[in-house]
Write a protein that holds these residues in place. Structure first.
Motif, short mmCIF file in Angstrom:
data_model
loop_
_atom_site.label_atom_id
_atom_site.label_comp_id
_atom_site.label_asym_id
_atom_site.label_seq_id
_atom_site.Cartn_x
_atom_site.Cartn_y
_atom_site.Cartn_z
N GLY A 58 19.57 -17.83 -13.51
CA GLY A 58 21.32 -17.75 -13.38
C GLY A 58 21.76 -16.85 -14.64
N MET A 59 21.26 -16.82 -15.58
CA MET A 59 21.54 -16.15 -16.87
C MET A 59 21.18 -14.53 -16.51
SD MET A 59 20.52 -18.54 -19.88
CE MET A 59 20.86 -17.40 -21.22
N ILE A 60 20.07 -14.54 -15.98
CA ILE A 60 19.67 -13.06 -15.80
C ILE A 60 20.69 -12.33 -14.58
CG2 ILE A 60 17.77 -11.60 -14.70
CD1 ILE A 60 15.77 -13.81 -15.88
N ILE A 61 20.86 -12.92 -13.75
CA ILE A 61 21.89 -12.30 -12.60
C ILE A 61 23.21 -12.32 -12.84
CG2 ILE A 61 19.95 -12.79 -10.83
CD1 ILE A 61 21.91 -15.01 -9.67
N GLY A 62 23.57 -13.30 -13.86
CA GLY A 62 25.00 -13.44 -13.94
C GLY A 62 25.76 -12.25 -14.47
N PRO A 63 27.28 -12.39 -14.50
CA PRO A 63 27.99 -11.38 -15.15
C PRO A 63 28.19 -11.07 -16.42
CG PRO A 63 29.26 -13.31 -14.34
CD PRO A 63 28.11 -13.62 -14.10
N ILE A 78 10.89 -15.89 -8.75
CA ILE A 78 10.04 -15.25 -9.83
C ILE A 78 9.96 -16.32 -10.88
CG2 ILE A 78 9.86 -13.30 -11.36
CD1 ILE A 78 10.78 -11.54 -9.00
N MET A 79 11.13 -16.59 -11.55
CA MET A 79 11.43 -17.41 -12.61
C MET A 79 10.67 -18.91 -12.26
SD MET A 79 12.67 -15.56 -14.56
CE MET A 79 12.99 -16.85 -16.15
N ALA A 80 10.93 -19.40 -11.03
CA ALA A 80 10.14 -20.58 -10.78
C ALA A 80 8.66 -20.52 -10.84
CB ALA A 80 10.58 -21.11 -9.46
N LEU A 81 8.12 -19.41 -10.31
CA LEU A 81 6.59 -19.34 -10.67
C LEU A 81 6.00 -19.12 -11.92
CD1 LEU A 81 3.99 -18.68 -8.96
CD2 LEU A 81 4.44 -16.19 -9.11
N ILE A 82 6.91 -18.47 -12.72
CA ILE A 82 6.77 -18.26 -14.28
C ILE A 82 6.70 -19.88 -14.98
CG2 ILE A 82 7.43 -17.24 -16.48
CD1 ILE A 82 8.49 -14.82 -14.81
N SER A 83 7.59 -20.40 -14.47
CA SER A 83 8.12 -21.81 -15.08
C SER A 83 6.66 -22.58 -14.64
CB SER A 83 9.22 -22.40 -14.75
OG SER A 83 9.41 -23.74 -15.01
N TYR A 84 6.24 -22.40 -13.33
CA TYR A 84 5.15 -23.56 -12.95
C TYR A 84 3.86 -23.16 -13.53
CZ TYR A 84 1.36 -24.73 -9.83
OH TYR A 84 0.36 -25.56 -9.44
N LYS A 85 3.78 -21.68 -13.92
CA LYS A 85 2.67 -21.33 -14.53
C LYS A 85 2.47 -21.79 -16.11
CE LYS A 85 0.40 -18.95 -11.43
NZ LYS A 85 -0.80 -19.27 -10.73
N ALA A 100 20.14 -13.03 -1.35
CA ALA A 100 18.62 -12.28 -1.35
C ALA A 100 18.28 -12.17 -3.00
CB ALA A 100 18.38 -11.00 -0.98
N VAL A 101 19.24 -11.50 -3.69
CA VAL A 101 18.98 -11.30 -5.40
C VAL A 101 18.74 -12.71 -5.83
CG1 VAL A 101 19.90 -10.65 -7.28
CG2 VAL A 101 20.18 -9.26 -5.27
N ILE A 102 19.65 -13.75 -5.63
CA ILE A 102 19.38 -15.07 -6.28
C ILE A 102 18.09 -15.56 -5.81
CG2 ILE A 102 20.39 -17.44 -5.99
CD1 ILE A 102 23.40 -16.14 -5.56
N MET A 103 17.68 -15.88 -4.62
CA MET A 103 16.56 -16.22 -4.20
C MET A 103 15.37 -15.70 -4.85
SD MET A 103 16.95 -18.99 -3.08
CE MET A 103 18.40 -20.08 -2.30
N ILE A 104 15.48 -14.23 -4.87
CA ILE A 104 14.30 -13.56 -5.10
C ILE A 104 14.02 -13.89 -6.84
CG2 ILE A 104 13.35 -11.31 -5.73
CD1 ILE A 104 14.46 -10.25 -3.25
#
Length: 417
Positions: free
Chosen positions: A59-64, A39-46, A31-35
């Protein structure tokens, strides 16, 4: 009758504070990955930027490795998603290249592709060695910078209305051969890396195994797989068709894996076999959404494995290798094109187009070294950074390059009316 709200409250609190099961944690991670990715995909599209950048940054945002803490609990699950993503990415790419199309690519494109791939690989390996990297780090980095992103290039050329240009057709043909060369070389390097040596015997055995696998798949597989797919397709059940073709993709990937060959190689040639069937269009339509999802997970996993704290350590070498890649690709393509007696404008445009961008295969190549444990921990994030850089600058390089060639062509026409 009175409701005991305290009882209900206690049950809810117990449910919330209870230790989650492994399956719950995986669902939570997904769920975290997809959300975050959406969000990042929408920003990239804009911002009109390629989606690959959005997924790597997600991936960098959610990564360890990103402070203050990891947003996911099971980082290893990303490795599983990444492997599936690699298989599906290469499978769908392979469906673009039926055997007949490979035969019709032409001598010129083949010669230029071999010149470009070998020249860039040698330049990248030499530069990596001069930068002090180990033998296998240098080999996999050289392979990664030899990759060209056909997808990004074609999108930019489509925007410019140059899809039917002579240089565009040449770029596509060269990119096809280059992809096959890169995938085959990745299989060899992984096989050699798994055996732990670079002796003549080991290299010869690895090359022989890869060639035998590819020839076996094309010669034997092309007589069996397309017919079986057509039989399944005649049932008019899309679920049967997708299950059948994915069985081919994962089956050949597994065979390749057991032979110490890259799963990407097995998946790619599975796609080539499916492309020989009459159901290739329907198969591509139903397989593309699955590829998109797991492909996104692959790029997210690459971003999650990137330790941004190491960025100051490898950003300068990364920029150097990007410059080396651009120069080597442009010069080799230009020289090979002119040697094939192609015009100056076509040679320039082909060189600029093919040298402007890395791509998803660069990340596949870098992860291939990590999978067999022969590359250093910085190689994957370094290639990730290089991919982000080239993906960002590629549209500008192509647009500027095309305008420059237009000016050169106009000047030559003025001088020689």
């Amino acid at each position: 009758m009175e409701f005991d709200f305290s009882q209900i409250q206690k049950l809810v609190l117990d449910k919330i504070t209870a230790t989650p099961s492994p399956s719950e944690l995986i669902i939570q991670d997904f769920a975290v990955i997809m959300i975050i990715a959406s969000i990042m995909a929408l920003i990239s599209y804009k911002l009109k930027q390629p989606m690959i950048m959005a997924f790597i940054l997600a991936g960098m945002i959610i990564g360890p490795h990103t402070p203050p803490f990891s947003l996911i609990t099971h980082v290893e699950i990303l490795h599983v998603f990444a492997e599936i993503g690699i298989i599906l990415l290469l499978f769908v790419i392979g469906m673009e290249f039926p055997i007949e199309k490979l035969k019709n690519i032409g001598k010129k494109a083949t010669i230029i592709a071999i010149s470009e791939a070998s020249g860039t690989f040698l330049a990248g390996f030499t530069a990596s060695q001069l930068l002090g990297f180990s033998l296998f780090d240098s080999l996999f980095l050289a392979l990664a910078i030899s990759v060209t992103s056909t997808v990004i290039i074609m999108k930019v050329l489509e925007e410019l209305g140059m899809v039917k240009d002579e240089a565009t057709y040449l770029i596509v043909g060269i990119a096809v051969i280059e992809d096959i060369l890169i995938i085959s070389l990745l299989a060899v390097l992984q096989s050699v890396g798994a055996s732990g040596g670079l002796s003549i015997v080991e290299v010869g055995t690895s090359i022989g195994l890869v060639i035998a696998f590819i020839v076996g798949v094309i010669v034997i597989g092309s007589k069996i797989v397309p017919r079986c797919v057509d039989i399944v397709g005649r049932t008019n059940h899309s679920e049967l068709l997708i299950i059948g073709v994915l069985g081919v993709a994962f089956g050949l990937s597994f065979i390749a894996f057991k032979l110490d060959i890259s799963v990407a190689t097995g998946a790619f040639f599975a796609g080539v076999l499916i492309a020989e069937s009459k159901m290739r269009v329907a198969t591509k339509i139903i397989a593309t959404p699955i590829r998109d999802m797991f492909g996104a997970l692959f790029f997210i996993s690459v971003g999650a494995l990137m330790d941004i704290k190491q960025l100051p350590l490898f950003i300068i070498p990364a920029v150097i290798l990007v410059v080396v890649s651009f120069a080597a690709k442009f010069l080799t393509v230009w020289a090979a094109s002119r040697a094939q007696k192609l015009g100056k404008t076509t040679s320039l445009r082909t060189g600029i187009g093919l040298s402007s961008s890395g791509g998803e295969l660069a990340l596949v190549a870098a992860k291939g070294g990590a999978d067999v444990g022969v590359t250093s921990s910085f190689v994957l994030p370094m290639v990730g950074a290089m991919t982000v850089i080239t993906t960002f600058i590629s549209p500008y390089v192509i647009k500027f390059g095309w305008k420059l060639t237009d000016r050169i062509e106009a000047k030559e026409k003025t001088k020689n009316p």
